[in-house]
Design an enzyme around this catalytic site. Structure first.
Site, short mmCIF file in Angstrom:
data_model
loop_
_atom_site.label_atom_id
_atom_site.label_comp_id
_atom_site.label_asym_id
_atom_site.label_seq_id
_atom_site.Cartn_x
_atom_site.Cartn_y
_atom_site.Cartn_z
N CYS A 47 23.85 -21.47 4.38
CA CYS A 47 23.72 -20.34 3.45
C CYS A 47 24.13 -19.02 4.10
O CYS A 47 24.30 -18.02 3.42
CB CYS A 47 22.31 -20.26 2.87
SG CYS A 47 21.02 -19.99 4.09
N CYS B 84 17.60 -25.55 3.56
CA CYS B 84 16.80 -24.35 3.37
C CYS B 84 16.26 -24.32 1.93
O CYS B 84 16.94 -24.73 1.00
CB CYS B 84 17.59 -23.09 3.68
SG CYS B 84 18.63 -22.49 2.36
N GLU B 85 15.03 -23.88 1.82
CA GLU B 85 14.39 -23.92 0.50
C GLU B 85 14.86 -22.78 -0.40
O GLU B 85 14.58 -22.79 -1.59
CB GLU B 85 12.87 -23.90 0.65
CG GLU B 85 12.30 -22.61 1.20
CD GLU B 85 10.77 -22.71 1.35
OE1 GLU B 85 10.24 -23.82 1.36
OE2 GLU B 85 10.15 -21.64 1.45
N HIS B 86 15.59 -21.83 0.15
CA HIS B 86 16.06 -20.71 -0.68
C HIS B 86 17.35 -21.04 -1.40
O HIS B 86 17.60 -20.53 -2.49
CB HIS B 86 16.25 -19.46 0.18
CG HIS B 86 14.98 -18.96 0.78
ND1 HIS B 86 14.88 -18.45 2.05
CD2 HIS B 86 13.73 -18.91 0.27
CE1 HIS B 86 13.63 -18.11 2.31
NE2 HIS B 86 12.91 -18.39 1.24
N HIS B 87 18.21 -21.86 -0.77
CA HIS B 87 19.52 -22.15 -1.36
C HIS B 87 19.77 -23.65 -1.53
O HIS B 87 20.79 -24.03 -2.09
CB HIS B 87 20.63 -21.56 -0.49
CG HIS B 87 20.50 -20.08 -0.27
ND1 HIS B 87 19.83 -19.55 0.82
CD2 HIS B 87 20.94 -19.04 -1.00
CE1 HIS B 87 19.88 -18.22 0.75
NE2 HIS B 87 20.52 -17.89 -0.35
N GLN C 18 13.23 -22.57 8.71
CA GLN C 18 13.31 -22.95 10.12
C GLN C 18 12.02 -22.59 10.87
O GLN C 18 11.55 -23.35 11.72
CB GLN C 18 14.52 -22.28 10.78
CG GLN C 18 14.71 -22.74 12.23
CD GLN C 18 15.96 -22.18 12.86
OE1 GLN C 18 16.95 -21.93 12.18
NE2 GLN C 18 15.93 -21.99 14.17
N HIS D 194 22.87 -22.16 9.70
CA HIS D 194 22.48 -22.23 8.29
C HIS D 194 23.72 -22.08 7.40
O HIS D 194 24.39 -21.05 7.45
CB HIS D 194 21.48 -21.12 7.95
CG HIS D 194 20.13 -21.33 8.59
ND1 HIS D 194 19.00 -21.59 7.85
CD2 HIS D 194 19.76 -21.36 9.88
CE1 HIS D 194 17.98 -21.75 8.67
NE2 HIS D 194 18.41 -21.61 9.91
#
Ligand code: ZN
Length: 184
Positions: free
Chosen positions: A146, A75-78, A116, A144
């Site tokens: 995260c 995931c690009e956030h975490h 996703q 996920h």
């Protein structure tokens, strides 16, 4: 990919969390992680058209489904993994692709920092652009990290995304057939 930058970045994270970057167990970690990203983010250098370009002519246009394609992404956030299964069905116009190429196409878009929802849409769009089928439907079910190892900590919970293109868009019968073939 700039290996030196990744090495520097990992070193800074280690220092940031209070680690001794000189200790034996961590000595090769920055270089090891830099090499690992060649694989984990390798999809950025790949082209889905390469895989979907190898087509076979077919008569008729029955739905083709490839289900339970295991994938791993981040995931690009975490920058934590999310992973699970992708299910893809398409109705060919006059050509199909080899089944292994379908899984390769998933990898092209999974091996990079992702959302996703975007992963699901990019796979569907790659099919439409390169194979020009009558339509495509993509479903992804993923866990996920995260959400499971940090934050709300809900192990086992899965995120489900569905994207339709072409004839699947407003055809309930085709969509129902997708879920039936999937066993849902
Ligand atoms: Zn995340």
């Amino acid at each position: 990919m700039d290996q030196e930058k990744i090495k520097e970045g990992v070193k800074l994270i280690l220092e940031g969390i209070g680690e001794d970057v000189g200790r034996e167990g961590l000595a090769d970690t920055p270089a090891r992680i830099a090499r690992m990203y060649e694989e984990l983010a390798g999809g950025m250098q790949m082209d889905a058209g390469e895989h979907l370009g190898k087509r076979f002519h077919v008569e008729g246009s029955d739905m083709v489904m490839e289900k339970d394609i295991t994938f791993y992404s981040m995931c690009e956030h975490h920058m934590l993994p999310f992973y699970g299964k992708a299910h893809i069905a398409y109705v060919p116009t006059d050509s199909v692709v080899g089944l292994s190429k379908i899984a390769r196409t998933v990898e092209v878009f999974a091996r990079r920092l992702q959302l996703q929802e975007r992963l699901t849409a990019q796979i569907a769009d790659a099919f439409m652009e390169n194979l020009a089928p009558k339509g495509v439907m993509v479903m992804i079910e993923a866990e996920h990290m995260c959400m499971t190892m940090r934050g709300i900590k809900k192990p086992g919970s899965r995120t489900v995304t569905v994207v339709t293109r072409g004839v699947f868009d407003d055809n309930r019968d085709l969509q129902d057939r997708f879920y039936r073939m999937l066993g849902r």
